[in-house]
Design an enzyme around this catalytic site. Structure first.
Site, short mmCIF file in Angstrom:
data_model
loop_
_atom_site.label_atom_id
_atom_site.label_comp_id
_atom_site.label_asym_id
_atom_site.label_seq_id
_atom_site.Cartn_x
_atom_site.Cartn_y
_atom_site.Cartn_z
N GLU A 88 -21.93 4.25 10.10
CA GLU A 88 -21.35 3.11 10.81
C GLU A 88 -21.72 3.20 12.28
OE1 GLU A 88 -17.16 3.16 9.82
OE2 GLU A 88 -17.60 2.83 7.70
N HIS A 131 -15.52 -2.16 9.12
CA HIS A 131 -14.44 -1.18 8.98
C HIS A 131 -13.14 -1.66 9.64
CE1 HIS A 131 -13.65 3.38 8.38
NE2 HIS A 131 -12.56 2.67 8.17
N ILE A 132 -12.71 -2.84 9.18
CA ILE A 132 -11.51 -3.43 9.79
C ILE A 132 -10.37 -3.57 8.77
CG2 ILE A 132 -12.45 -4.67 11.78
CD1 ILE A 132 -12.16 -6.80 8.92
N GLY A 133 -10.53 -2.87 7.64
CA GLY A 133 -9.52 -2.98 6.58
C GLY A 133 -8.11 -2.74 7.09
N GLY A 134 -7.96 -1.78 7.94
CA GLY A 134 -6.61 -1.44 8.42
C GLY A 134 -6.35 -1.95 9.82
N ILE A 180 -2.59 3.11 -0.94
CA ILE A 180 -3.14 1.75 -0.95
C ILE A 180 -3.24 1.24 -2.38
CG2 ILE A 180 -5.18 0.36 -0.40
CD1 ILE A 180 -5.60 2.19 2.04
N ASP A 215 -16.43 -2.79 3.37
CA ASP A 215 -15.87 -2.66 4.73
C ASP A 215 -16.28 -1.34 5.38
OD1 ASP A 215 -14.07 -3.47 6.86
OD2 ASP A 215 -12.66 -1.96 6.14
N ASP A 269 -6.86 7.52 -11.69
CA ASP A 269 -6.72 8.49 -10.59
C ASP A 269 -6.94 9.88 -11.18
OD1 ASP A 269 -5.08 8.31 -7.59
OD2 ASP A 269 -5.43 10.28 -8.47
P1 NAI Z 1 -4.35 8.35 -0.65
O1 NAI Z 1 -4.75 9.73 -0.35
O2 NAI Z 1 -2.91 7.98 -0.64
O3 NAI Z 1 -4.94 7.94 -2.06
C1 NAI Z 1 -6.17 8.33 -2.55
C2 NAI Z 1 -6.03 8.49 -4.04
O4 NAI Z 1 -7.32 8.63 -4.60
C3 NAI Z 1 -5.25 9.73 -4.45
O5 NAI Z 1 -4.23 9.35 -5.35
C4 NAI Z 1 -6.30 10.63 -5.07
O6 NAI Z 1 -5.75 11.45 -6.10
C5 NAI Z 1 -7.25 9.62 -5.61
N1 NAI Z 1 -8.61 10.10 -5.85
C6 NAI Z 1 -9.35 10.89 -5.06
N2 NAI Z 1 -10.55 11.09 -5.60
C7 NAI Z 1 -10.57 10.40 -6.76
C8 NAI Z 1 -11.53 10.20 -7.75
N3 NAI Z 1 -12.72 10.76 -7.65
N4 NAI Z 1 -11.20 9.43 -8.80
C9 NAI Z 1 -10.00 8.86 -8.91
N5 NAI Z 1 -9.03 9.01 -7.99
C10 NAI Z 1 -9.32 9.77 -6.93
O7 NAI Z 1 -5.15 7.44 0.38
P2 NAI Z 1 -4.84 5.93 0.82
O8 NAI Z 1 -3.97 5.93 2.02
O9 NAI Z 1 -4.44 5.15 -0.35
O10 NAI Z 1 -6.30 5.49 1.30
C11 NAI Z 1 -7.33 5.27 0.36
C12 NAI Z 1 -8.66 5.17 1.03
O11 NAI Z 1 -8.70 4.08 1.93
C13 NAI Z 1 -9.03 6.39 1.86
O12 NAI Z 1 -10.38 6.71 1.64
C14 NAI Z 1 -8.86 5.92 3.27
O13 NAI Z 1 -9.68 6.65 4.14
C15 NAI Z 1 -9.29 4.48 3.15
N6 NAI Z 1 -8.78 3.61 4.22
C16 NAI Z 1 -9.64 2.67 4.74
C17 NAI Z 1 -9.23 1.81 5.72
C18 NAI Z 1 -10.14 0.78 6.25
O14 NAI Z 1 -9.99 0.38 7.41
N7 NAI Z 1 -11.06 0.29 5.48
C19 NAI Z 1 -7.88 1.90 6.30
C20 NAI Z 1 -7.02 2.84 5.62
C21 NAI Z 1 -7.48 3.68 4.64
#
Ligand code: NAI
Length: 630
Positions: free
Chosen positions: A490, A513-516, A383, A485, A402
């Site tokens: 929740e 929680h509707i981001g996705g 993301i 979100d 990151d």
């Molecule tokens: P991803 O796993 O591809 O990316 C997460 C990144 O965060 C990784 O590059 C990781 O190295 C980094 N990271 C982890 N801990 C860290 C820290 N303490 N400091 C800096 N970087 C750190 O995950 P993706 O797909 O990008 O999703 C990101 C987040 O969004 C997840 O928590 C996921 O659960 C959430 N999400 C929320 C949705 C919603 O409906 N609001 C929908 C989809 C995802």
């Protein structure tokens, strides 16, 4: 290859998914104002032919008269029919080549459009039994060969009688005329083919129902493409999974059952017994108890991002591969983040709320463009990186941080520390994962580091932000606006009240929680997860599995693939190879990957092997699961 039996296959709705005459009507009546009326007439004539009101020949003549096809239209029809070959025929193409001497195609249709379709599969022209049109010089159909038994009633029976095949005859078809061959004593078995249509009155007369060609091949030990008929693999999809997933899995031949809601542990324990593939979303809990009841389960697909509803360790120990859809809703989250930045920078929510109360508060105070502002992205994963690209195209300057080494996209600038990012950014957007170590990752200290008037967005996970600290930062004016979100707690259903200290704060967007949650994301997920199931079941590939060692495998060609899942203890690969060497088996490819719990070994071996080998491989100590792909 020599066989002592002959396989006679019907064309319409068996070899192809459709009835050729229906497609011909689309082609030859294209543009005619009478099209629908003629189609209706044709359907009536077909029925009259079937129920015996008129003879088959009469019905054929009448239909051809109405359709008046030209030669070029029949060529076009053949091209179209090639696109409508039944799925299980397509995936078993090798079978037709291998047993070409023993396979016949029989039809009351016509060579001109059947031959091009079936010869592509290696069926011999002399083994195609069908009618022939007569054409005039302009390519108009003037009639057909009346001497051909297939143009008359009981044609298939008569044709088979004349053929006088020297061995057992098995007929595969969907219609009564196919069954009649058996009825006349000219076939040993009739297999009702139900992949495209299921006709009442036919299936109950059949010796076997074959929902796809896989089943026929399996029953007769003729498989060349897959080891186990897909229609015997039960797929259970819960929680209203997108219909596209159901369609894809059905098209691949699986026996798919759906249920609109989640099941309780009790119910799931009961339902899971014969299930090989389970699809869920976030509400179904796949506990150890459920897995203990799942004696045939090969794989679980979470049609969402999170997998904490599944006991992953236990699934791994039992050799069940788990997949999810990690990027299917990435874009949806990114779009929401962009929208919220703009909305917050312009104080739109409060301004709109005031308008609803009748307050006209026209002022530019505290309103900004996002162009030229510094966006600080924390967590540069799926993301984070996509947000980086989109935000830059809107003219923002992107900073990111990151914990892993990540390549900067476009002109984005990497920050060496979180502190550096927080000090520089005008907008801070969190996109880190929810690992335990990230609990309260952003708290008082971090808010203190941010610029005054910062915009703060959290669309990642609720527990990563200390909500009390956020509330203070908003109230003090440090944070000029925020969009949240996800929350530490929740509500479990829409009936439960949402309770949070953030309710009522100024310029604060709260979303459930509707981001996705978009229809596009649901559809993407519906495509993605079945693809993972198919790669795993058909090929053994585990790429993107959340609990299995990830192996992306080449497509299997001219070999058998042995798939061995075992406890991760030393020496198993050596044992596998000992068994193979003991039987003089040539290994053409071997792949091994392990994680802390299991080892996953794929061995591709030469075509022929002694079935004893399979028994020995299965009985190697510490084997969890074993299967063979052809
Ligand atoms: P991803 O796993 O591809 O990316 C997460 C990144 O965060 C990784 O590059 C990781 O190295 C980094 N990271 C982890 N801990 C860290 C820290 N303490 N400091 C800096 N970087 C750190 O995950 P993706 O797909 O990008 O999703 C990101 C987040 O969004 C997840 O928590 C996921 O659960 C959430 N999400 C929320 C949705 C919603 O409906 N609001 C929908 C989809 C995802």
């Amino acid at each position: 290859m020599k066989l002592n039996k002959f396989i006679v296959i019907d064309f319409d709705s068996t070899f192809t998914k459709v009835e050729a005459f229906d497609l011909l009507a689309e082609i030859s009546l294209d543009g005619s104002p009478e099209k629908e009326a003629i189609k209706k007439q044709i359907a009536e004539i077909t029925n009259q032919g079937m129920d015996g009101t008129i003879s088959f020949r009469e019905s054929l003549e009448k239909r051809i008269q109405l359709l008046a096809p030209k030669r070029h239209q029949l060529v076009q029809l053949a091209d179209r029919l090639k696109l409508h070959v039944s799925e299980s025929f397509k995936r078993n193409k090798d079978f037709f080549k291998k047993y070409a001497d023993n396979i016949y195609v029989i039809s009351n249709g016509f060579h001109v459009f059947i031959d091009p379709v079936v010869t592509d599969f290696g069926i011999k022209p002399e083994n195609i039994l069908a009618n022939r049109f007569h054409f005039d010089e302009q390519g108009n159909v003037t009639g057909f060969d009346m001497d051909n038994p297939l143009s008359a009633n009981n044609g298939k029976v008569e044709q088979l009688r004349r053929l006088n095949l020297p061995g057992d005859v098995y007929v595969i078809g969907d219609g009564y005329t196919d069954y009649e061959i058996k009825l006349a004593g000219l076939a040993n078995k009739f297999y009702a083919f139900t992949e495209n249509v299921e006709r009442n009155g036919i299936v109950d007369k059949a010796d076997h129902i074959t929902p796809s060609l896989d089943e026929f091949l399996y029953l007769n030990k003729l498989n060349t493409a897959i080891s186990y008929p897909k229609n015997r693999i039960n797929v259970l999809l819960l929680e209203n999974i997108h219909p596209v997933a159901v369609e894809l899995l059905k098209a691949d031949g699986f026996n798919v059952e759906t249920y609109p809601a989640a099941l309780t542990e009790e119910e799931l324990c009961r339902r899971i017994k014969n299930v090989s593939v389970l699809g869920i979303r976030s509400k179904t809990q796949v506990t150890k108890k459920v897995l203990d009841h799942a004696n045939r389960l090969m794989t679980i697909g979470a049609f969402c991002i999170g997998t904490n509803q599944i006991d992953l360790k236990e699934a791994t120990r039992k050799g069940i591969a788990v997949f999810n859809a990690p990027f299917s809703n990435t874009r949806s989250v990114v779009e929401l983040a962009i929208a919220e930045m703009i909305v917050l920078m312009r104080n739109l929510v409060d301004k709109s709320n005031k308008m609803h109360q009748g307050i006209w508060d026209k002022s530019a105070h505290g309103s900004f463009e996002i162009r030229g502002k510094k966006l600080g992205i924390v967590g540069y994963g799926n993301i984070g990186t996509q947000l980086s690209v989109l935000a830059e195209s809107l003219g923002m300057n992107v900073l990111y941080y990151d914990i892993e080494e990540k390549l900067a996209l476009g002109n984005a600038t990497k920050c060496k520390s979180l502190a550096e990012l927080l000090q520089k950014a005008d907008v801070v957007s969190l996109h880190i994962d929810g690992r335990d170590a990230n609990t309260h990752y952003i708290g008082k200290k971090e808010f203190d580091r941010m610029k005054k008037g910062v915009i703060f967005i959290n669309l990642s996970r609720g527990h990563v932000v200390d909500i009390a600290a956020l509330k203070q930062a908003v109230e003090s004016g440090k944070v000029a606006g925020c969009a949240i979100d996800v929350f530490p707690y929740e509500p479990v259903s829409n009936q439960e009240e949402f309770i949070s200290e953030l309710r009522g704060l100024p310029n604060t967007i709260l979303t459930p929680h509707i981001g996705g949650s978009t229809l596009e994301a649901q559809e993407n997920i519906g495509h993605f997860v079945p693809g993972k199931f198919q790669d795993y079941i058909n090929n053994g590939s585990t790429s993107n599995s959340v609990n299995f060692p990830n192996l992306t495998l080449p497509t299997l060609e001219n070999a058998h693939r042995l798939i061995h899942i075992h406890d991760n203890v030393p020496g198993i690969l050596a044992r596998i190879n000992q068994v193979l060497a003991g039987h003089n088996i040539n290994i053409v490819g071997q792949y091994l990957k392990t994680n802390e719990l299991i080892g996953y070994v794929i061995t591709d071996i030469d075509k022929e092997y002694d079935p004893e080998v399979i028994k020995e491989l299965r009985s190697i100590e510490h084997t969890i699961k074993f299967r063979v792909l052809y």
